[in-house]
Design a protein around this motif. Structure first.
Motif, mmCIF file in Angstrom:
data_model
loop_
_atom_site.group_PDB
_atom_site.id
_atom_site.type_symbol
_atom_site.label_atom_id
_atom_site.label_comp_id
_atom_site.label_asym_id
_atom_site.label_seq_id
_atom_site.Cartn_x
_atom_site.Cartn_y
_atom_site.Cartn_z
ATOM 1 N N GLN A 1 0.788 -1.316 0.047
ATOM 2 C CA GLN A 1 0.072 0.135 0.074
ATOM 3 C C GLN A 1 0.996 1.378 -0.008
ATOM 4 N N ALA A 2 0.492 2.282 -0.735
ATOM 5 C CA ALA A 2 1.300 3.584 -0.757
ATOM 6 C C ALA A 2 0.852 4.237 0.504
ATOM 7 N N THR A 3 1.830 4.703 1.003
ATOM 8 C CA THR A 3 1.681 5.693 2.462
ATOM 9 C C THR A 3 2.733 6.536 2.223
ATOM 10 N N THR A 4 2.471 7.581 3.024
ATOM 11 C CA THR A 4 3.193 8.536 3.582
ATOM 12 C C THR A 4 4.446 8.177 4.289
ATOM 13 N N ARG A 5 5.646 8.110 3.718
ATOM 14 C CA ARG A 5 6.715 7.757 4.350
ATOM 15 C C ARG A 5 7.828 8.759 4.781
ATOM 16 N N THR A 6 8.307 8.782 5.870
ATOM 17 C CA THR A 6 9.720 9.887 6.035
ATOM 18 C C THR A 6 10.645 9.153 6.696
ATOM 19 N N SER A 7 12.169 9.561 6.494
ATOM 20 C CA SER A 7 13.045 9.130 7.300
ATOM 21 C C SER A 7 14.164 10.181 7.691
ATOM 22 N N GLN A 8 14.724 10.175 8.824
ATOM 23 C CA GLN A 8 15.786 10.910 9.090
ATOM 24 C C GLN A 8 17.093 10.406 9.322
ATOM 25 N N ALA A 9 18.094 10.884 8.759
ATOM 26 C CA ALA A 9 19.543 10.507 9.030
ATOM 27 C C ALA A 9 20.231 11.694 9.506
ATOM 28 N N GLU A 10 21.332 11.160 10.197
ATOM 29 C CA GLU A 10 22.496 12.027 10.449
ATOM 30 C C GLU A 10 23.553 11.642 10.245
ATOM 31 N N GLY A 11 24.624 12.850 10.521
ATOM 32 C CA GLY A 11 26.004 12.345 10.386
ATOM 33 C C GLY A 11 26.982 13.781 10.905
ATOM 34 N N PHE A 12 28.053 13.579 11.317
ATOM 35 C CA PHE A 12 29.063 14.454 12.010
ATOM 36 C C PHE A 12 29.993 14.754 11.098
ATOM 37 N N VAL A 13 30.412 15.741 11.044
ATOM 38 C CA VAL A 13 31.945 15.893 10.326
ATOM 39 C C VAL A 13 32.791 16.762 11.610
ATOM 40 N N TYR A 14 33.871 16.145 12.067
ATOM 41 C CA TYR A 14 34.581 16.878 13.045
ATOM 42 C C TYR A 14 35.707 17.484 12.430
ATOM 43 N N MET A 15 35.976 18.624 12.933
ATOM 44 C CA MET A 15 37.097 19.420 12.308
ATOM 45 C C MET A 15 37.883 20.562 13.553
ATOM 46 N N ASN A 16 38.678 20.988 13.594
ATOM 47 C CA ASN A 16 39.523 22.019 14.355
ATOM 48 C C ASN A 16 38.665 23.337 14.487
ATOM 49 N N ASP A 17 38.985 23.932 15.482
ATOM 50 C CA ASP A 17 38.310 25.215 15.697
ATOM 51 C C ASP A 17 38.203 26.191 14.605
ATOM 52 N N GLY B 1 29.434 8.547 12.797
ATOM 53 C CA GLY B 1 28.006 8.523 13.136
ATOM 54 C C GLY B 1 26.989 8.734 12.240
ATOM 55 N N ILE B 2 27.121 8.024 11.067
ATOM 56 C CA ILE B 2 26.154 8.251 10.043
ATOM 57 C C ILE B 2 25.084 7.188 10.193
ATOM 58 N N ARG B 3 23.791 7.480 10.543
ATOM 59 C CA ARG B 3 22.828 6.506 10.907
ATOM 60 C C ARG B 3 21.405 7.257 10.741
ATOM 61 N N VAL B 4 20.672 6.130 10.663
ATOM 62 C CA VAL B 4 19.011 6.373 10.533
ATOM 63 C C VAL B 4 18.641 6.814 11.893
ATOM 64 N N LEU B 5 18.009 8.087 12.007
ATOM 65 C CA LEU B 5 17.232 8.505 13.226
ATOM 66 C C LEU B 5 15.965 7.986 13.537
ATOM 67 N N SER B 6 15.221 8.020 12.188
ATOM 68 C CA SER B 6 13.664 7.635 12.511
ATOM 69 C C SER B 6 13.390 7.303 11.035
ATOM 70 N N LYS B 7 12.127 6.665 11.153
ATOM 71 C CA LYS B 7 11.225 6.408 10.031
ATOM 72 C C LYS B 7 9.714 6.340 10.368
ATOM 73 N N SER B 8 9.075 6.721 9.348
ATOM 74 C CA SER B 8 7.598 6.450 9.409
ATOM 75 C C SER B 8 6.901 6.076 8.174
ATOM 76 N N GLY B 9 5.866 5.468 8.590
ATOM 77 C CA GLY B 9 4.832 4.922 7.669
ATOM 78 C C GLY B 9 5.282 3.439 6.924
ATOM 79 N N GLY B 10 4.218 3.059 6.539
ATOM 80 C CA GLY B 10 4.527 1.702 5.955
ATOM 81 C C GLY B 10 3.844 0.702 6.841
ATOM 82 N N LYS B 11 4.083 -0.529 6.614
ATOM 83 C CA LYS B 11 3.615 -1.790 7.309
ATOM 84 C C LYS B 11 4.234 -1.826 8.776
#
Length: 160
Positions: free
Chosen positions: A22-38, A141-151
């Motif tokens: 079934q077609a549903t509204t689906r969302t996902s969030q992902a994050e990552g970090f870039v570490y660097m000097n000041d 730290g690249i990872r999925v934070l959340s997902k919504s929608g679907g079965k």
């Protein structure tokens, strides 16, 4: 029947058939970090890098990457994305830039891979633009934070 969803009974790679889903509204969030000097982080935050606005370029790169996910990830479905957002949080206390990508659509399969690809390529773009001034940068730290929608319903990381 194969026990793997991406391999048929003969051992051939296949794209999963989602036509019955079934077609549903689906969302996902992902994050990552870039570490660097000041110094590098200040340049990025102020937009004073000699190559230009690092975050503006990284935002565009992340959006483009989400749209190109099926070209990069084998057997990934081409999706009609309705929204891709890439945002940044400068975190001087941690010496990093947080990249947050969010993808959305109405469809038959999720958008986790698109969100992960957007976050990854945005991080890579920050790295690419700044590598000449900071050779010790790292991406983590690249990872999925959340997902919504679907079965399978909604999900989010516990530590977020």
């Amino acid at each position: 029947m194969s026990q793997f969803t991406h391999i048929d009974d003969k051992g051939n790679a296949v794209m999963v058939d989602v036509s019955e889903k079934q077609a549903t509204t689906r969302t996902s969030q992902a994050e990552g970090f870039v570490y660097m000097n000041d110094k590098t982080l200040a340049m990025v935050a102020e937009g004073s890098h000699k190559k230009g606005d690092v975050l503006a370029v990284a935002r565009i790169a992340g959006i483009q990457a989400a749209k190109k996910t099926p070209d990069l990830i084998p057997l990934c479905h081409p999706l009609m994305l309705s929204s891709v957002k890439v945002n940044f949080d400068i975190q001087p206390e941690a010496g990093r830039v947080r990249v947050l990508a969010e993808c959305k659509l109405t469809g038959q399969t999720g958008v986790e891979m698109e969100a992960l690809t957007a976050a990854s390529v945005a991080c890579l773009t920050v790295y690419d633009m700044c590598k000449a001034v900071d050779k010790m940068m790292r991406i983590e730290g690249i990872r999925v934070l959340s997902k919504s929608g679907g079965k399978s319903g909604d999900w989010q990381v516990e530590d977020n």
